[in-house]
Design an enzyme around this catalytic site. Structure first.
Site, PDB file in Angstrom:
ATOM      1  N   ILE A   1       2.061  -5.357   8.026  1.00 34.53           N
ATOM      2  CA  ILE A   1       3.680  -5.025   8.180  1.00 34.53           C
ATOM      3  C   ILE A   1       3.708  -3.464   7.951  1.00 34.53           C
ATOM      4  O   ILE A   1       3.207  -2.877   6.915  1.00 34.53           O
ATOM      5  CB  ILE A   1       4.292  -5.572   7.093  1.00 34.53           C
ATOM      6  CG1 ILE A   1       3.930  -7.323   6.996  1.00 34.53           C
ATOM      7  CG2 ILE A   1       5.777  -5.376   7.035  1.00 34.53           C
ATOM      8  CD1 ILE A   1       4.721  -8.033   6.048  1.00 34.53           C
ATOM      9  N   GLY A  46       1.615   4.078   4.524  1.00 34.78           N
ATOM     10  CA  GLY A  46       2.151   3.183   3.505  1.00 34.78           C
ATOM     11  C   GLY A  46       2.493   1.984   4.336  1.00 34.78           C
ATOM     12  O   GLY A  46       3.395   2.009   5.459  1.00 34.78           O
ATOM     13  N   SER A  47       2.532   0.885   3.727  1.00 41.62           N
ATOM     14  CA  SER A  47       2.460  -0.356   4.426  1.00 41.62           C
ATOM     15  C   SER A  47       2.535  -1.650   3.704  1.00 41.62           C
ATOM     16  O   SER A  47       2.421  -1.341   2.544  1.00 41.62           O
ATOM     17  CB  SER A  47       1.703  -0.662   5.648  1.00 41.62           C
ATOM     18  OG  SER A  47       0.220   0.000   5.418  1.00 41.62           O
ATOM     19  N   ARG A  48       2.092  -2.886   4.091  1.00 41.08           N
ATOM     20  CA  ARG A  48       2.113  -4.129   3.465  1.00 41.08           C
ATOM     21  C   ARG A  48       1.232  -5.163   4.226  1.00 41.08           C
ATOM     22  O   ARG A  48       1.394  -4.955   5.287  1.00 41.08           O
ATOM     23  CB  ARG A  48       3.733  -4.459   3.110  1.00 41.08           C
ATOM     24  CG  ARG A  48       3.632  -5.986   2.673  1.00 41.08           C
ATOM     25  CD  ARG A  48       5.071  -6.250   2.427  1.00 41.08           C
ATOM     26  NE  ARG A  48       5.385  -7.701   2.073  1.00 41.08           N
ATOM     27  CZ  ARG A  48       6.200  -7.897   1.005  1.00 41.08           C
ATOM     28  NH1 ARG A  48       7.039  -6.894   0.623  1.00 41.08           N
ATOM     29  NH2 ARG A  48       6.620  -9.086   0.645  1.00 41.08           N
ATOM     30  N   MET A  54       0.806  -1.212  -0.264  1.00 37.29           N
ATOM     31  CA  MET A  54       0.043   0.047   0.145  1.00 37.29           C
ATOM     32  C   MET A  54       0.947   1.073  -0.030  1.00 37.29           C
ATOM     33  O   MET A  54       1.937   1.379   0.947  1.00 37.29           O
ATOM     34  CB  MET A  54      -0.832  -0.003   1.223  1.00 37.29           C
ATOM     35  CG  MET A  54      -2.126  -1.224   1.456  1.00 37.29           C
ATOM     36  SD  MET A  54      -2.499  -0.979   3.048  1.00 37.29           S
ATOM     37  CE  MET A  54      -1.611  -2.098   3.940  1.00 37.29           C
TER      38      MET A  54
END
Length: 214
Positions: free
Chosen positions: A152, A182-184, A94
């Site tokens: 994450i 912002g991430s995953r 993301m």
């Protein structure tokens, strides 16, 4: 656990929006036009970041749904570090312009949770799966299939929010968490699951089918 009511703007963003609005209005009232312009730009950015639109849930019974909006950065065989098994890994990255609500990929019970502190490297990199701060859920479907779903943190993300605990029931597409800036999200599925997404695909939480369980 109650369903999240989809208020269009995520509840996590309300304090930031109110603060940004107050600053922008105050600077405009004081006629500090350049600072006011920058404040209004910041307000619009925060508004788009915390948007949280409702989603339509596919009815296909064996579908694994995207847990987040973003770009697929990994599809392939891997080792599930939480259940210590071979798995099909699907990872969604993301960026700051994606919706950041996290949603359950399957109908299931939260059988276990894990939290690991860590670093904040770029979440698009594979090593972020094991090096970054993360929160994992083990979901078990009614047929006994185990799915691991991992939030994450990324380079800018400094807060993982997870609203479920062991024993909670999740419906597919149900909102269970949020990651800021912002991430995953990694999915570890049984190795015989069939991927329906490929690297580079743009997916949408709940509405995109990323795999099928056998």
């Amino acid at each position: 656990m109650s369903r999240y009511p989809h208020p269009i703007i995520a509840r996590e963003g309300w304090p930031y929006l109110l603060l940004a609005l107050a600053v922008a209005v105050g600077l405009s009232w004081a006629s500090w036009w350049l600072l006011a312009f920058l404040a209004w730009v910041a307000f619009v950015f925060i508004l788009q970041f915390f948007r949280d639109p409702p989603r339509n849930v596919p009815t296909q019974p064996n579908a694994v749904l995207a847990p987040a909006d973003g770009r697929v950065v990994k599809v392939g065989k891997a080792r599930d570090p939480y259940l210590d098994r071979d798995a099909l890994q699907i990872s969604v990255f993301m960026n700051v312009f994606n919706v950041h609500s996290n949603r359950s990929p399957v109908d299931g019970t939260v059988a276990e949770t894990w939290y690991h502190p860590g670093s904040f490297i770029n979440a698009a990199l594979d090593k972020a799966s094991l090096d970054n701060e993360r929160n994992a859920l083990k979901l078990v479907t009614s047929s006994g299939v185990e799915v691991t779903c991992v939030q994450i943190a990324g380079l800018l993300a400094r807060r993982i929010l997870c609203y479920v605990k062991r024993g909670d029931q999740l419906a597919r597409g149900q909102r269970y968490g949020f990651i800021r800036f912002g991430s995953r999200v990694d999915l570890y599925l049984p190795p015989d699951a069939v991927p329906r997404a490929t690297v580079g695909d743009k997916v949408y939480a709940t509405e995109s089918v990323v795999a099928e369980l056998r």
